[in-house]
Design an enzyme around this catalytic site. Structure first.
Site, PDB file in Angstrom:
ATOM      1  N   ARG A 128     -20.853 -24.358 -10.623  1.00 51.34           N
ATOM      2  CA  ARG A 128     -20.822 -23.637 -11.908  1.00 51.34           C
ATOM      3  C   ARG A 128     -22.161 -23.699 -12.630  1.00 51.34           C
ATOM      4  NH1 ARG A 128     -16.355 -26.004 -15.389  1.00 51.34           N
ATOM      5  NH2 ARG A 128     -17.088 -27.855 -14.340  1.00 51.34           N
ATOM      6  N   ASN A 165     -13.989 -22.933 -12.952  1.00 55.63           N
ATOM      7  CA  ASN A 165     -13.194 -23.428 -11.839  1.00 55.63           C
ATOM      8  C   ASN A 165     -11.769 -22.911 -11.983  1.00 55.63           C
ATOM      9  OD1 ASN A 165     -15.261 -24.952 -10.714  1.00 55.63           O
ATOM     10  ND2 ASN A 165     -14.652 -26.839 -11.735  1.00 55.63           N
TER      11      ASN A 165
END
Length: 88
Positions: free
Chosen positions: A18, A36
């Site tokens: 990320r 996520n």
């Protein structure tokens, strides 16, 4: 202007995916977000110039050093008025 939603599968959580995606997107001048998902995948929405979005999609096929990307599913979606790229 193009906006896409990506679902990235493989070993993509817990490997700095990320944060690395956020860094890459910001360098490319894209807006959107990355997060996520409960199933272990990562979801990305990215918007910007066609070639910059394509560059992020290409990067997502590799990811950061410790990731193992099995698949990247991409679909075009409607453009929004995002102002920045963020991790959710």
């Amino acid at each position: 202007m193009r906006r896409v939603r990506l679902t990235v599968t493989g070993r993509v959580q817990g490997v700095y995916f990320r944060a690395s995606t956020e860094q890459r997107a910001r360098r490319l001048g894209l807006t959107g977000w990355v997060r996520n998902l409960p199933d272990g995948s990562v979801e990305v929405e990215a918007q910007g110039a066609e070639q910059d979005v394509a560059a992020l999609i290409d990067w997502c096929h590799e990811g950061p050093a410790y990731a193992r990307v099995d698949d990247v599913d991409a679909c075009d979606i409607d453009v929004t008025d995002d102002r920045r790229f963020e991790v959710r």
